[in-house]
Structure formats: structure tokens, C-alpha cells
Design an enzyme around this catalytic site. Structure first.
Site, PDB file in Angstrom:
ATOM      1  CD  GLU A 115      -9.651 -39.652 -36.143  1.00 45.00           C
ATOM      2  OE1 GLU A 115      -8.447 -39.829 -36.328  1.00 45.00           O
ATOM      3  OE2 GLU A 115     -10.482 -39.642 -37.060  1.00 45.00           O
ATOM      4  CB  CYS A 128     -17.133 -32.452 -35.796  1.00 43.26           C
ATOM      5  SG  CYS A 128     -17.773 -33.896 -36.642  1.00 43.26           S
ATOM      6  CB  CYS A 135     -20.434 -46.605 -38.061  1.00 40.20           C
ATOM      7  SG  CYS A 135     -22.128 -46.050 -38.363  1.00 40.20           S
ATOM      8  CB  CYS A 139     -22.486 -44.757 -45.581  1.00 38.84           C
ATOM      9  SG  CYS A 139     -23.945 -44.693 -44.511  1.00 38.84           S
ATOM     10  CB  CYS A 142     -18.823 -43.056 -44.618  1.00 36.85           C
ATOM     11  SG  CYS A 142     -18.397 -42.632 -42.914  1.00 36.85           S
ATOM     12  CB  CYS A 368     -17.569 -34.621 -43.885  1.00 35.51           C
ATOM     13  SG  CYS A 368     -18.146 -33.059 -43.415  1.00 35.51           S
TER      14      CYS A 368
END
Ligand code: SAH
Ligand code: SF4
Length: 392
Positions: A115, A128, A135, A139, A142, A368
Site C-alpha cells: 500500500e 507514504c 515486515c 512490533c 503495528c 500509520c
């Protein structure tokens, strides 16, 4: 009869045979483009000029078709079209939030999806950009962290996100029309999916392309790379890219940061801060942004705020407070507004700018930490996420 020896014309012998299928020119550095042009027989004496011309067509004018490159000879254009393409990843869906934020679902080779988010503001427009599909890090607050790493993006796929956004915004210059200095896409943040410093070379090459003055020409001061704290790559980011740095700090004790940002178990707060102290000098930039996600009852006390300012003493910094953006199944809640303001106040009184980031595009899950590709099957299990969050 013996055949006469064939003397190769050195100017037309390919340096490197083109790979199977056409090569995408998007994402090649200037040197990469030079090699590619030599490989199709561009004479050595002309190659510098050809690189400059083609570069300008692709990155200044946004041209995708070799036939439109009118300052090149017709047969040379045909040769380019035979061996090369100018291709961007495909936009498979585009959503527009009530606040004007645009989210692009982008399909890359192999059918994977990432995205890209465009955030219009009064004085700027920020894109962004994602650097990885998923990933490797986990975290615990997230959404992307719930998705396994599928692969790194190529430089072409990273710069391609910038180009497809410019397409959508209609922002390529038009010949004969005076240049408009106000840009819709004026800033880039490497804050989408993935850890950019774990895909360093591709991110670096893509950002060098974006910064190149003959093309998209964004200043390095308008690019911010956000890292969770990959300490060994921080100095390289300063010297090889030179962009601004943001760091996902999020906690003021190792015990809490270990849970929130598990890379802290490898490079703890003290080690991270040491690397950060050198950054402004190495990159010749003014200050570092410390990102701090506000999680109710986890990292948002007055004591945390006071510890934070003690820890970063001596580092030119701005503290960006990010109200937690929820996602389905998230093990945290957003801190109350008064708590966030009280925290901001302590940081501010200590002499640091402490803006509270307004969540943008929440209604389309573009804020975010809300990004992930819903279609990916490689998911971390709930048990894995809970274990990482120290809740299991
Ligand atoms: N991987 C990089 C960049 C991507 S994340 C990094 O971790 O820095 C961009 C920012 O959003 C980071 O500071 C990240 O910690 C934060 N973030 C992640 N999930 C979030 C959430 N659910 N709510 C608010 N911020 C979040
Ligand atoms: Fe990865 Fe950044 Fe999300 Fe952590 S916050 S899981 S490093 S994308």
C-alpha cells in the site's frame, strides 16, 4: 577456405547480454541505465548523452513510451522498445478518505501487494511509501507486523510508487506549460509497510533517483526515512542517502521497548541513542524525529515523558506523538486525549517540539500502522503476535 577473422565492432558488442524478457528501466541508477544502454549497442561515445536524454523522458516528463522520445533517432527508439520497458507496478484499487487521503493498493511482480498513501496537507503533500511486502519485525502495535515478510521491494517498485502517485495527481510537467513550483507531491516518508533499513540498497537507489535534479528532483530534506532502529545501517543512511531520519522510539525503558519494538532486544535504547547522536553531523541535517505511539497505560505516563527528555538530551530532536491507530485484533488502546496532551506538554516544556500527529485516512485504514495487504496469506498467528507483545 578459411573464413576471414571477424573483427567485432567494439562499439556494438553488448557488454552484458540482456536478461530474458525486456528489462525495466525504472529503478536503474544512472550507472545501471548506462550499462543497459551499452548492452544494446549504444556507442560508448554517445552513451552519456543518451542516459541524460532517456532519464529526462522517464523522470522529468513521465513518458512511458519510447516512441515519444522525439530527440532520439527513430531506429534507436525502436531498438530501445525491443529490449526495454518503462513499467510501473499496477494500481489495483484506489480509495479516497473523507479527509482527502488517498490509498493505493499496488500490485507488484509475483502478484504481491503493498500500500502507498498520499496525504494532502495545507502546505505540503506527503507520499507514504512502502519498502517491503510485510515486515520481518513484529512490533506488537503495528498491523504490518502481523504479516510475515514476503519480499523486499526492488528500487523500481519503490520509485514506481512515487511515479504512480504523480500519475494519479496529474503532476508530470507538460511541455510548453510554465513550470508550477507548488507541488502536490512535495514530500516522501518511508513509513509504509516494511523496515526500509532492511532493504537498504533498493531504498537508497530509489531515493537517489527521486532526488536527481534532472528528474523528479525532490530535495533530500523533503524525504524522511523511518526506522525501528536498525543501528548498523543508520550511518549509511546519513552518508549514502542524506535524507531526514525518524526513529520509532515508543518507549523509555528497555523492558517496555523490548515488548513494543522487539528489535530493541538486539540494539537497545543506549546503543540506538549512540547511533542517533552522530546522525545530524553525518547527514548535515538539523534534527531527528522521534516517533512515539501513544498506548493507553503502556508508555504514556508523565514519568515516561520525563524519562524521554532525559534520554534524548543533547540530540537535536522533534518528538512526534502518534495516537495509536487501532486495527482488528490489536492488543492495545489509544491513550486518552488529555493524557496525550499532558505528555506533549512535558516534552514541550523541556524545549522540544512535540506535535501530535493527526490520524489521517482512518476510515480507509490508511493511517500509520494500519497498512497490510488483506490478500496475503502469510500471516503471523495470533499466538505469535501475543507472544511478541509479551501477552502470551
Ligand atoms: N518500519 C518503519 C517504518 C514504518 S512504520 C518503522 O517502524 O519505523 C511508521 C510509523 O508508524 C512508525 O513509527 C511505527 O512505529 C508507527 N506505527 C505502527 N503501527 C502503528 C499504529 N497502529 N498506530 C500508530 N502508529 C503506528
Ligand atoms: Fe515493521 Fe515498522 Fe511495523 Fe515494526 S512498526 S512491524 S518495523 S513496519
Amino acid at each position: 577456405m578459411t573464413a576471414a577473422p571477424i573483427t567485432p565492432d567494439v562499439t556494438t558488442v553488448p557488454r552484458r547480454l540482456p536478461e530474458s524478457g525486456p528489462v525495466n528501466l525504472v529503478g536503474l541508477t544512472r550507472e545501471g541505465l548506462r550499462q543497459a544502454l551499452l548492452a544494446i549497442g549504444t556507442p560508448e561515445a554517445q552513451v552519456r548523452m543518451r542516459v541524460g536524454q532517456i532519464w529526462q523522458w522517464i523522470y522529468h516528463w513521465g513518458v512511458r513510451d519510447f516512441a515519444a522520445m522525439t530527440n532520439l533517432a527513430r531506429d534507436y527508439r525502436a531498438r530501445l522498445a525491443e529490449h526495454f520497458v518503462i513499467a510501473l507496478p499496477e494500481v489495483v484499487a484506489r480509495q479516497v478518505s473523507a479527509d482527502g487521503t488517498r490509498k493505493y493498493l499496488v500490485r507488484i511482480a509475483g502478484g504481491h501487494e503493498v500500500e502507498t498513501v498520499y496525504i494532502p496537507e495545507e502546505d505540503r503533500g506527503t507520499l507514504c511509501v512502502s519498502s517491503q511486502v510485510g515486515c520481518t519485525l513484529t512490533c506488537s502495535f503495528c498491523h504490518t507486523g502481523t504479516q510475515k515478510l514476503v519480499r523486499n521491494l526492488t528500487a523500481g517498485e519503490i520509485v514506481g510508487q512515487v511515479m504512480l502517485a504523480r500519475d494519479d495527481l496529474g503532476e508530470w510537467p507538460k511541455p510548453g506549460v510554465p513550470k508550477d513550483e507548488t507541488r502536490l507531491l512535495s514530500n516522501i516518508v518511508l513509513m509504509g509497510m516494511g523496515e526500509p533499513l532492511y532493504n537498504f540498497e533498493a531504498v537508497r537507489d530509489a531515493m537517489r533517483i527521486v532526488m536527481d535534479g534532472e528528474g523528479i528532483a525532490l530535495s533530500r530534506r523533503r524525504i524522511t526515512l523511518s526506522t525501528s532502529g536498525v543501528v548498523p545501517e543508520i550511518a549509511r543512511c546519513a552518508t549514502e542517502i542524506g535524507c531526514l531520519l525518524a526513529v520509532s522510539f515508543h518507549a523509555t525503558t528497555d523492558a517496555v521497548r523490548d515488548r513494543l519494538v522487539p528489535i530493541n532486544r538486539r540494539w537497545n535504547i543506549a546503543t540506538l541513542l549512540n547511533a542517533l547522536r552522530d546522525y545530524p553531523r553525518l547527514s548535515n541535517s538539523e534534527r531527528i524525529t522521534f516517533e512515539y505511539v501513544m498506548l493507553k497505560g503502556v508508555n504514556d505516563s508523565d514519568e515516561d515523558a520525563r524519562r524521554l527528555v532525559q534520554l534524548i538530551a543533547g540530540i537535536p530532536a522533534k518528538i512526534n506523538l502518534i495516537p495509536f491507530n487501532p486495527w482488528p485484533g490489536a492488543p492495545y488502546e489509544r491513550s486518552d486525549w488529555e493524557r496525550i496532551e499532558a505528555f506533549a506538554d512535558i516534552v514541550h516544556k523541556a524545549g522540544y517540539a512535540s506535535p501530535i500527529r493527526t490520524p489521517r485516512g482512518e476510515d480507509i485504514m490508511a493511517a500509520c500502522g494500519q497498512l497490510r495487504s488483506a490478500t496475503e496469506r502469510a500471516r503471523k498467528s495470533r499466538a505469535e503476535i501475543a507472544a511478541e507483545a509479551g501477552l502470551g
